[in-house]
Design an enzyme around this catalytic site. Structure first.
Site: not given
Ligand code: NOJ
Length: 779
Positions: A303
């Site tokens: 993430d």
């Molecule tokens: C953070 C989020 O937790 C995740 O769900 C998302 O896909 C990513 N950022 C990318 O934007």
């Protein structure tokens, strides 16, 4: 990478205007039909191709493939990537996300293909969570449809639109089981149940990936957030999770596994700590479980800056140290953090990680690109003609309306307050009556809020000219000015009425007094749920409850239309409103779908998939809990029972609950046998009758309880359901088949077993209102 605020992003031009507003010129795209041809992946050819390619790659270029940068229209984290063009030219970028459109994608892809030494195409990802341009209801709403075909269709349409818009990788499905409505991200998942979340996960992967990843209109799914992100302590986002192995294996991990079994080709690591080791640095999770036990052969992306965050987690002193922790754990791709890019080279020189480790990660990413067909045609997903023909097309808007109607849940309806008459005079009151942006919910991707239908517009569209509508805002969506500022700093667009709460309520009451019925559209703004949007108080924010109380005091029938992304505590509302319709954030066609239900053009059939508590202090509250040794069964004066002094144990609305404009009655379930032999089956049969005056759909639910086990077992667990349509007066027979497999769990030694003995079977309209039968598993 650099820390950034939204305001700064705008001023730097990092957040760009919507694509349709862009005029950049690129080469004319080939006609859609030409680009649709492709070769399905042949594993032997893929291996040969990647062997040859990797033989030419330098260590630096291999590390470059492990680097995912964020660029373009959207910012979805606290920092942005820098010098992207230069890095692409040097072969130091493997993929890009947060940008889309054939034009923008083609531009970056051309850079990779014309300027980098080995011309390796980039992969393009995006948070396509519940629709790309055509936005569907939030996942918590989609789940409430209990309609797997509709959910799969929403993912299929999302894939068609995303792939027409330059993308080939979506950061979905989100399959985190969540039992804490304080957590803002409950809106992004399918609720509290493991089995249902697993079914939905599979449906979504099928919808995104189809049967052939290389097809021009399929995209790679990314199952997230691996793992246990939904169990964040106290419902506070990014917080720790700590749970027993058995709970993990039985209740939280199966949906990830189901998504992978359905073929999801990538996984995103979660931010949270798991029993002392954050997921992104957790070798047990990323290698022992995911690779060795489950056999996953796709790639794992972190993430957003999750490797960097291993430092504040306390897993290393600096980026150099945590780069090693993450790579050793089994992470392949670094989202935005550039920890791999900046430190893996040195770690190899220092002999702390091996070139072979980097080869493994690089190969997995290249295989992903190969399976998408990017080496065959890097521009497969950047076809302007197809974009024009596909995005937000009429058929997709119609599907969005149809799917949205299925997600709405009728929580209360007394004295036939609903459906409304198309000749009624209606006072439309509330801060969400006119909102378009909130219909889209959070993570609304490339959705254009101007295309969204508000409740007011939907009512006008559906009811026609004979309905008389008056309007008052009645209350601001929240009273906490700091919260409002925060929400608006992140795209909230919340207009704050400067009048006092009393003035606004007074006006609303006057409007209500002149109407036959009041429809109050209240709830949360879209920014109050989603990432980093936990709430400790899950009642209606601001003065909305005061507004409802004043409206009720007028004596007019009060219909509450809720827009929100989590279970709310709605005790007063349930006690006093005449009708309550839960609409979640229903998407581009939300207003039309809501009006279809309000006026009876569609008979509601949704059921909640997350328990609604009476009070936040009951949280976590979920249907498939364990029994205690001192269960409370209404003995009011008994002290030593498992109960609260101040609130009941029961939820406000149990899992699986939802009403219809018609009524259904269930006969007692019957079993084909009193015993289930190992390897055999037992059929559970129930007759369901539509006893009301309208045709309607009912979700017939099957639960099982293992009465005695070597470890304690939940009071009941969902094992199957059927959504059936019954004409008024019609009776249907529903049959479920139970197998030994359905009875398995992890025993004391964590073996996955079904233990012989007695089982109760419960069938009913929700997890509370059920009838029982029983059988014995014989082995
Ligand atoms: C953070 C989020 O937790 C995740 O769900 C998302 O896909 C990513 N950022 C990318 O934007």
């Amino acid at each position: 990478m650099r820390k950034i605020s939204l305001a700064l992003a705008l001023s730097l031009g990092l957040v760009c205007p919507p694509l349709h507003a862009q005029k950049a010129k690129t080469k004319k795209a080939a006609p859609a039909a030409v680009q649709q041809k492709h070769t399905p992946t042949n594993p032997a050819q893929m291996k040969k191709f990647i062997d040859e390619l990797m033989a030419k790659m330098t260590l630096e270029e291999k590390i470059g493939q492990l680097n995912l940068v964020s660029v373009g229209f959207t910012v979805t984290g606290p920092v942005v990537s820098e010098n992207v063009d230069e890095k692409i030219s040097k072969g130091l970028v493997g993929g890009v996300f947060n940008t889309f459109t054939p034009i923008a994608v083609r531009k970056l892809q051309e850079k990779a293909l014309s300027q980098s030494r080995l011309k390796i195409p980039l992969i393009f990802g995006y948070d396509v969570i519940h629709g790309h341009r055509t936005i569907f209801p939030m996942p918590i709403g989609l789940a409430a449809s209990w309609d797997l075909a509709a959910i799969e269709r929403s993912a299929r349409i999302s894939a068609d639109e995303a792939s027409a818009d330059g993308l080939n990788w979506v950061f979905s499905p989100m399959v985190d089981v969540a039992r804490d409505p304080r957590w803002g991200r409950v809106s992004e998942g399918s609720g509290e149940d493991t089995w249902l979340t697993s079914q939905i996960a599979m449906a979504m992967v099928r919808g995104y990936q189809g049967t052939d990843l290389a097809a021009y209109n399929t995209v790679m799914a990314c199952v997230k957030h691996f793992a246990l992100y939904g169990a964040a302590e106290a419902g506070r986002d990014y917080n720790t999770t700590d749970m027993s192995d058995r709970r993990m294996l039985d209740e939280y991990l199966p949906p990830y596994k189901a998504a992978l079994d359905a073929g999801a080709a990538s996984v995103m690591s979660s931010f949270n700590d798991i029993n002392g080791v954050p997921a992104t640095g957790n070798k047990w999770l990323m290698t022992d479980l995911l690779r060795t036990k489950w056999g996953f052969d796709g790639f794992v992306v972190t993430d957003y800056t999750a490797i960097n965050e291993l430092i504040p987690h306390g897993m290393g002193k600096n980026e150099y140290e945590v780069a090693k922790v993450a790579l050793d754990a089994g992470i392949d791709m670094d989202m935005v953090g550039e920890v791999f890019l900046n430190h893996l080279g040195q770690l190899v020189k220092d002999g702390k990680v091996t070139p072979a480790q980097i080869d493994v990660a690089c190969r997995r990413i290249l295989e992903g690109k190969y399976k998408l067909g990017l080496f065959e045609d890097p521009y497969r997903y950047a076809n302007e003609q197809r974009a024009k023909e596909t995005l937000l097309k009429k058929e997709y808007r119609e599907a969005a309306r149809d799917i949205a109607r299925r997600t709405l849940v009728l929580l209360k309806n007394q004295n036939q307050a609903l459906p409304l008459k198309k000749t009624a005079s209606i006072a439309l009151v509330g801060p969400l009556v006119k909102s378009q942006i909130d219909q889209l919910g959070n993570w609304n991707g490339a959705g254009d809020w101007k295309q969204a239908i508000s409740v007011e517009q939907g009512i006008r569209n559906v009811a026609g000219p004979n309905v008389k509508i008056t309007y008052a805002k009645g209350a601001n969506i929240a009273a906490d000015t700091l919260m409002l500022q925060r929400l608006n700093a992140h795209g909230g667009m919340l207009e704050i009425d400067p009048r006092t709460p009393q003035e606004m309520i007074r006006e609303a009451v006057q409007v209500a007094q002149r109407a036959e019925v009041v429809v109050a559209v209240v709830g949360e703004s879209q920014g109050m749920t989603g990432e980093a949007s936990s709430r400790a108080d899950i009642t209606l924010p601001g003065h909305q409850l005061d507004l409802l109380k004043a409206l009720k005091a007028t004596g007019k029938p009060l219909v509450v239309v809720l827009m929100n992304g989590r279970p709310l505590a709605l005790k007063w509302e349930n006690d006093h409103a005449d009708a309550i319709l839960e609409t979640w954030f229903a998407g581009t066609e939300g207003g039309n779908a809501i009006a279809d239900v309000l006026f009876g053009n569609y008979n509601p059939s949704g059921k909640i998939t997350a328990t609604f508590p009476q009070a936040v202090g009951q949280v976590p509250i979920y249907y498939n809990h364990k029994a205690t040794g001192r269960p409370y069964a209404g003995q009011l004066l008994d002290k030593y029972k498992s109960r609260y002094l101040d609130v009941p144990n029961e939820p406000l609305y149990p899992f699986g609950y939802g009403l219809s404009y018609t009524t259904f009655s269930y006969a007692a379930p019957t079993l084909s046998s009193k015993t289930l032999q190992a390897g055999g089956t037992v059929n559970v049969t129930v007759q369901v009758k539509n006893t009301g005056n309208l045709d309607g759909e009912e979700v017939v639910q099957l639960y099982v309880q293992d009465v005695v086990g070597s470890v304690t077992r939940p009071v009941k667990e969902l094992k199957n359901f059927q959504k059936i349509f019954l004409k008024k007066g019609e009776t249907k027979t529903v049959t479920f088949t139970l197998r030994e497999e359905d009875l398995k769990f992890h025993d004391l030694n964590l073996n996955y077993v079904a233990e012989p003995g007695d089982f109760n079977v419960y069938v009913g309209t929700n997890s509370r209102d059920v009838q029982a039968a029983s059988f014995t598993l014989v082995k």
